[in-house]
Motif scaffolding. Structure first.
Motif: not given
Length: 411
Positions: A179-182, A253-254, A279-283, A311-316
């Motif tokens: 769902x998050x990817x979509x 991509x992440x 949890x972190x991916x939901x952000x 966004x960068x902080x969440x991705x890392x």
């Protein structure tokens, strides 16, 4: 002595049928907050997945059956008697409480992500039944609309979703990641379309031009008529959008790589690690949305910079949690550092393009020698005084700056 007549117990008067329906709707809604925060029941019995899913399916079928029965008896005259209505309401109440009880029997050790999905479906069923009660109370029985209740009310739809719920925490994690990817994919496509058309507010200009023709010589930048700065991107804006789009692509991509890692290497018994990844991916998706919204004109470059850093902080953090988990058996796997490098490259470019605007802000001077928020301590950003806000109306500290203390950001 004459025997005194034994006092007759007073028989409680039942409310009219429709009133009982209304009271039941209110009672069902009072159950919802408890389900949202309720904990799993403590038990010494070993959890049996097959028994749990069988009971949950049976409970959903029972709720659906009671909803259908209630709809049928209230869709024509005469209405059931107060005594009959009481019996129908008790059956509905018992079916809903049984559904909730089955949800409570799902222990935490089966995974928080799985519990969230079961809870969400349970809440949809309870709320859907309350909506049905409202419809039966408000819609006259002689109306043909009652014939459509079974087709549009959400309680049946929610009950039909129960067999589709993932059966373990790994499957639940994959469902959420998909769902998050979509979501991120949709956001990226919308951004790309707006950039390709060079018209962030497609269709709005035509309406404004028609209105301005009807208003004679009124200026376009008058009240209610945005000027070009409000509707179009400047050359500087368009240049800044390029690394923003690249950052959103990196976000997609992440999420895709994380989902693949969970699918290929995820273990059903590692529920805590899977929950952390979800949890972190939901952000990520909400952070992408914040960045996407901030690129629309009139664009505030500092807001774009702040949302990009968020966004960068969440991705890392998502990549770090994934790297440290069991779904990455080889931590030196090349895809993680490659994505980190891509994210850093995008952020560095955004910094370059927004540096001039950053230096314009009075409170940025207080952050010398650099506008850096240390990872080892809580971030602190001075909030501009009202004069600063008037000077820079595109930035709203209560929306963007106030969120910064929760993040470890490097500008």
């Amino acid at each position: 002595m004459a025997n005194a007549a034994a006092p007759t117990a007073a028989v409680p008067t039942l409310a009219p049928p429709l009133e009982q329906i209304r009271h039941l709707a209110e009672e069902l809604r009072l159950l919802i907050p408890g389900v949202r925060v309720g904990e799993a029941l403590e038990t010494t019995k070993e959890f049996n997945p097959e028994t749990f899913w069988r009971r949950l399916n049976e409970a959903a079928v029972n709720v659906s059956r009671e909803a259908t029965t209630l709809t049928e008896v209230f869709s024509h005259l005469p209405l059931p008697s107060p005594q009959e209505t009481q019996r129908f309401c008790e059956q509905v109440r018992a079916a809903i409480k049984a559904m909730i009880a089955v949800y409570y029997s799902l222990p935490k050790n089966q995974g928080i992500t799985l519990r969230k999905l079961v809870r969400s479906t349970t809440l949809d069923i309870v709320d859907g039944m309350a909506q049905l009660m409202d419809a039966l109370f408000m819609t006259p029985t002689q109306s043909s609309e009652n014939n459509d209740l079974i087709s549009y009310n959400s309680v049946w739809t929610a009950c039909q979703q129960v067999p589709q719920i993932p059966r373990d925490n790994k499957a639940a994690a994959l469902s959420m990641l998909t769902k998050n990817v979509d979501f991120v994919k949709d956001a990226h496509e919308e951004m790309e379309q707006a950039v390709e058309e060079c018209d962030p507010y497609c269709g709005l200009l035509n309406d404004i031009e028609d209105n301005s023709d009807n208003h004679g010589d009124e200026e376009d930048d008058g009240l209610g008529y945005p000027n070009n700065r409000d509707l179009y991107w400047s050359e500087e804006d368009q240049e800044l959008i390029i690394p923003c789009l690249a950052l959103v692509r990196a976000s997609k991509a992440c999420l895709k790589k994380i989902r693949i890692s969970v699918a290929e290497n995820g273990k059903k018994d590692q529920v805590a690690q899977l929950d952390d990844i979800v949890d972190i991916s939901d952000e990520i998706s909400p952070s992408v949305d914040d960045l996407a919204l901030s690129i629309y004109p009139p664009m505030c470059h500092l807001t774009v910079r702040i949302n990009s850093a968020k966004l960068v902080s969440v991705l890392k953090k998502a990549l770090e949690i994934t790297k440290a988990s069991h779904v990455t058996p080889q931590p030196e796997d090349s895809w993680i550092p490659l994505l980190i490098n891509a994210v850093d490259h995008c952020m560095n470019r955004i910094k370059e393009l927004t540096q001039n605007e950053l230096e314009l802000f009075p409170f940025a001077e207080k952050m010398k020698p650099s506008f850096i928020l240390e990872e080892s301590s809580q971030a602190r950003v001075p909030i501009p005084n009202p004069v600063d806000i008037d000077l820079y109306p595109c930035c709203h500290p209560e929306d963007e700056v106030s969120a910064l203390p929760k993040l470890n950001l490097h500008f």
